[in-house]
Design a protein around this motif. Structure first.
Motif, PDB file in Angstrom:
ATOM      1  N   ILE A   1       0.983  -0.994   0.279  1.00 34.44           N
ATOM      2  CA  ILE A   1      -0.332  -0.008   0.000  1.00 34.44           C
ATOM      3  C   ILE A   1       0.335   1.236   0.090  1.00 34.44           C
ATOM      4  CG2 ILE A   1      -1.640   1.429   1.318  1.00 34.44           C
ATOM      5  CD1 ILE A   1      -2.651  -1.094   0.224  1.00 34.44           C
ATOM      6  N   LEU A   2       1.735   1.420   0.501  1.00 34.02           N
ATOM      7  CA  LEU A   2       2.872   3.079   1.028  1.00 34.02           C
ATOM      8  C   LEU A   2       4.190   1.958   0.146  1.00 34.02           C
ATOM      9  CD1 LEU A   2       1.561   4.327   4.051  1.00 34.02           C
ATOM     10  CD2 LEU A   2       1.340   5.396   2.000  1.00 34.02           C
ATOM     11  N   LYS A   3       4.947   2.521  -0.487  1.00 35.58           N
ATOM     12  CA  LYS A   3       5.932   2.768  -1.014  1.00 35.58           C
ATOM     13  C   LYS A   3       7.009   3.104  -1.206  1.00 35.58           C
ATOM     14  CE  LYS A   3       3.282   1.033  -4.261  1.00 35.58           C
ATOM     15  NZ  LYS A   3       1.997   1.352  -5.724  1.00 35.58           N
ATOM     16  N   ASP A   4       7.609   3.310   0.420  1.00 36.45           N
ATOM     17  CA  ASP A   4       9.209   3.710   0.439  1.00 36.45           C
ATOM     18  C   ASP A   4       8.785   5.561   0.413  1.00 36.45           C
ATOM     19  OD1 ASP A   4      11.412   4.566   0.156  1.00 36.45           O
ATOM     20  OD2 ASP A   4      12.072   4.590  -1.892  1.00 36.45           O
ATOM     21  N   ILE A   5       7.874   5.397   1.555  1.00 35.02           N
ATOM     22  CA  ILE A   5       7.723   7.020   1.600  1.00 35.02           C
ATOM     23  C   ILE A   5       8.320   7.798   2.090  1.00 35.02           C
ATOM     24  CG2 ILE A   5       5.458   8.011   2.621  1.00 35.02           C
ATOM     25  CD1 ILE A   5       4.068   6.719   0.353  1.00 35.02           C
ATOM     26  N   ASN A   6       9.007   9.133   1.753  1.00 35.92           N
ATOM     27  CA  ASN A   6       9.858  10.256   2.106  1.00 35.92           C
ATOM     28  C   ASN A   6       9.057  11.407   2.801  1.00 35.92           C
ATOM     29  OD1 ASN A   6      12.193   8.211   2.598  1.00 35.92           O
ATOM     30  ND2 ASN A   6      11.673   8.073   0.396  1.00 35.92           N
TER      31      ASN A   6
END
Ligand SMILES: Nc1ncnc2c1ncn2[C@@H]1O[C@H](COP(=O)(O)OP(=O)(O)OP(=O)(O)O)[C@@H](O)[C@H]1O
Ligand SMILES: [Mg+2]
Length: 249
Positions: A16-21
């Motif tokens: 669902i969330l991919k490598d959030i910065n």
């Protein structure tokens, strides 16, 4: 400051969330936008540890959590104290008055005595314009009033970051406006707000920063003015749904 690095979250085999910065500054209002299912609520819930990411780090005001291993209860508790969440459906305790709803957490966490908590709750209910509703039970309050109690309740734990997940989407326009006014007041007091909303007028008026999520990735992160003036096709397509015309001329 709140920062997130390399954060990933899956449900089952759905990534669902991919490598959030991201990095949010204290005293600013950040609005999270994005299509339905893009992961906005999941991201907000990760910031408050209502969901546990599989990977990445979360740092708020110097306290840092590294996900992927076992987190102790103490670590989770410390991190949770940095933020408070306001939900779409208010989630008030139905058998408590407005005052009791707001006073509960600061009493339970032992930070204030019962009488101090009640005084704080009274002050906060006045602040959100509910001085005449202090002893009302939630089912006698309008949706807008219930949401303002929920905001007072979130403020009562003195969080560094206030998180709002579509706080007005269950409300009629008139009631939405009274809640938005409270949010604008909080923004003007330089509270640190993170708001998931589809209210573009609010986003345009108040947001310092926009984060646009698309399919679980950060597709835009920058000043609100740049977002609304963007000519990126994906952003324009999204804004067209809300009839937001480009503010660039
Ligand atoms: N607890 C859960 N278990 C399984 N899947 C979930 C869970 N929570 C969310 N999802 C899935 O994760 C994806 C992102 O959901 P999320 O609620 O974060 O999106 P959103 O951007 O907030 O959408 P909306 O604008 O509709 O509120 C969706 O596909 C959703 O079905
Ligand atoms: Mg959502």
């Amino acid at each position: 400051m709140l920062s997130v690095e390399g954060l990933s979250k899956s449900f089952g085999n759905q990534h669902i969330l991919k490598d959030i910065n991201l990095q949010l500054n204290d005293g600013e209002t950040t609005v999270i936008l994005g299509p339905s299912g893009s992961g906005k609520s999941t991201l907000l819930r990760c910031l408050n540890l209502l969901e546990t990411p599989e990977q990445g780090t979360l740092t708020i005001e110097g306290d840092r959590l590294q996900f992927g291993g076992k987190l102790s209860d103490a670590q989770v508790r410390t991190m949770r104290q940095h933020s408070a969440m306001v939900f779409q459906q208010f989630n008030l305790f139905p058998n408590y008055t407005a005052l009791q709803n707001v006073a509960l957490a600061p009493t339970l966490n032992g930070k204030l005595s019962k009488s101090e908590s009640q005084q704080l709750a009274r002050d906060l209910l006045v602040k959100v314009g509910l001085e005449h509703r202090i002893d009302s039970y939630p089912d006698l309050l309008s949706g807008g009033q219930q949401q303002r109690v929920a905001i007072a309740r979130a403020l009562a734990v003195s969080p560094d970051y206030l998180l709002f997940d579509e706080p007005t989407s269950a409300l009629d326009p008139e009631l939405e406006a009274e809640v938005i006014r409270v949010l604008i007041d909080l923004a003007r007091e330089n509270r640190s707000l993170v708001v998931v909303t589809h209210n573009m007028a609010f986003a345009q008026k108040v947001a310092n920063k926009i984060i646009f999520l698309d399919e679980g990735r950060v597709a835009f992160d920058g000043p609100a003015g740049d977002f609304f003036a963007s000519d990126q096709p994906r952003i324009r397509q999204f804004l067209n749904i809300f009839d937001v015309v480009s503010s660039a001329s």
